[in-house]
Design an enzyme around this catalytic site. Sequence first.
Site, PDB file in Angstrom:
ATOM      1  N   ASN A 152       0.902   5.579  -9.052  1.00  0.00           N
ATOM      2  CA  ASN A 152       2.047   5.697  -8.150  1.00  0.00           C
ATOM      3  C   ASN A 152       3.066   6.604  -8.847  1.00  0.00           C
ATOM      4  OD1 ASN A 152       4.212   5.359  -6.474  1.00  0.00           O
ATOM      5  ND2 ASN A 152       4.215   3.118  -6.542  1.00  0.00           N
TER       6      ASN A 152
ATOM      7  N   ARG B  69      -1.153   6.656  -4.589  1.00  0.00           N
ATOM      8  CA  ARG B  69      -0.279   6.226  -3.497  1.00  0.00           C
ATOM      9  C   ARG B  69       0.475   7.431  -2.944  1.00  0.00           C
ATOM     10  NH1 ARG B  69       5.643   3.820  -3.559  1.00  0.00           N
ATOM     11  NH2 ARG B  69       5.769   3.444  -1.338  1.00  0.00           N
TER      12      ARG B  69
ATOM     13  N   HIS C 203       5.374   1.354   3.960  1.00  0.00           N
ATOM     14  CA  HIS C 203       4.927   0.074   3.365  1.00  0.00           C
ATOM     15  C   HIS C 203       3.629  -0.432   4.001  1.00  0.00           C
ATOM     16  CE1 HIS C 203       9.512  -0.746   2.791  1.00  0.00           C
ATOM     17  NE2 HIS C 203       9.024  -0.267   1.653  1.00  0.00           N
TER      18      HIS C 203
ATOM     19  N   ARG D 186      20.250   2.312   2.110  1.00  0.00           N
ATOM     20  CA  ARG D 186      19.971   3.087   3.331  1.00  0.00           C
ATOM     21  C   ARG D 186      20.609   2.424   4.551  1.00  0.00           C
ATOM     22  NH1 ARG D 186      13.588   3.167   2.428  1.00  0.00           N
ATOM     23  NH2 ARG D 186      13.815   3.101   0.178  1.00  0.00           N
TER      24      ARG D 186
ATOM     25  N   GLU E 133       0.377  -4.159  -3.382  1.00  0.00           N
ATOM     26  CA  GLU E 133       0.036  -2.844  -2.834  1.00  0.00           C
ATOM     27  C   GLU E 133      -1.015  -2.141  -3.695  1.00  0.00           C
ATOM     28  OE1 GLU E 133       4.417  -2.503  -2.530  1.00  0.00           O
ATOM     29  OE2 GLU E 133       3.999  -1.040  -0.974  1.00  0.00           O
TER      30      GLU E 133
END
Length: 397
Positions: free
Chosen positions: A7, A90, A180, A241, A385
């Site tokens: 990642n 990823r 996600h 955000r 993940e």
Amino acid sequence: MKILVINAGSSSLKYQLIDMQTEKVVAKGGCERIGIPGSVLKAKGNGNEKTYEKDMPNHKVAIELVLHALKDEGIGVIKSMDEIGAVGHRIVASGEYFKKTTLVTPEVLKTLEEKTFELAPLHNPAAATGLRACMEVMPKTPMALVFDTSFHATMPEKAYLYGIAYEDYKEYGVRRYGAHGTSHKFVSAEAAKYLGKKPEQLKIVTCHLGNGSSISAVDGGKCVDTSMGFTPLAGVLMGTRSGDIDASAVEFLARKKGLNHSEAVIYLNKKCGVAGISGVSSDFRDLDEGAKNGNNRCALALDMFNYQTKKFVGAYAAAMGGLDCIVFTAGIGENSPNVREGVLEGLEFLGVKFDKNENAKRTDGIHEISTKDSKVKVLVIPTNEELVIARETAALL
Ligand code: AMP
């Protein structure tokens, strides 16, 4: 077979080496400050930990150091690179160019680099740099791209289209892609397993609540809607955000604050969310603490987050025409009983009953917090993940 999961961020690179027979992590770690003075790799393996303070001017050097750590004295878990069957990378954004996990070929690499960078300018170029570095250092090892967006590829048009001119969607690919996906996929499948049902039998709302948060509607094992949009800026407000906001308000704010388009988007990504509302922090632990000590804006930020998340749960129950299970996952979903309570309160009309004592408990693994007589099961499921990336990569081979 062992799969290496990578990642890569712009100045970081996290990795896990997973043994696919046992699905256990045999080594993991992360490089930080790549390309910045003071770069460091913290690596774990064989029950030991080691810190490498070494100059890493680029991702290639970082990958070389990771591969060295995988064989190094004390923390080494492999003898030769041949033990790594493949590498899963990823990738945050795929646009409409990739719908599923894809083996890297020169053509795939070209599409990734030429078409998808502008969809995720912070993430995809960094991931491609990590990928190229891996390809150089491990030229014979198959590389797979695993996209955050793939699980959402099953959304119907009515869910992923924005109300813009259809030709513009076609021309520019502006639509909801979500994010996600690997997490939503993992926890929805785990929920079905835990409940002893086939995924096809269940209508699940998965709440991935972390520094970035997204909520998905998973009907019969397939994603039918999700809260993030063209980019991960959409949906509920997050750490920094804004989440969903009227586009006209963005233009108005930009004008008032003297920001150009790019600066306005950076503002919405970095200066807003619960950090902007509270004026204190993007971390929910700090907000909890602030609210406890009487800071009204911390309490307001938490209230807004819970309220917006609850609205998505209700909307998705309506969209699916029913609800069997709600799943909470990621940093906040797994660790904040307050947020879970704030989201679940008032959902009794949907058949949701939860046990406050059970909700307050900390446990490892899957944790059922709904009451025995609740029509809708509520589960807390730790996400994984990396395991999804490793599984997808292995399946491709
Ligand atoms: P993630 O992006 O999934 O790693 O989630 C990170 C976020 O989880 C942090 O920014 C915190 O806001 C939140 N978090 C982690 N631990 C806790 C906790 N014990 N209580 C509340 N929030 C937490």
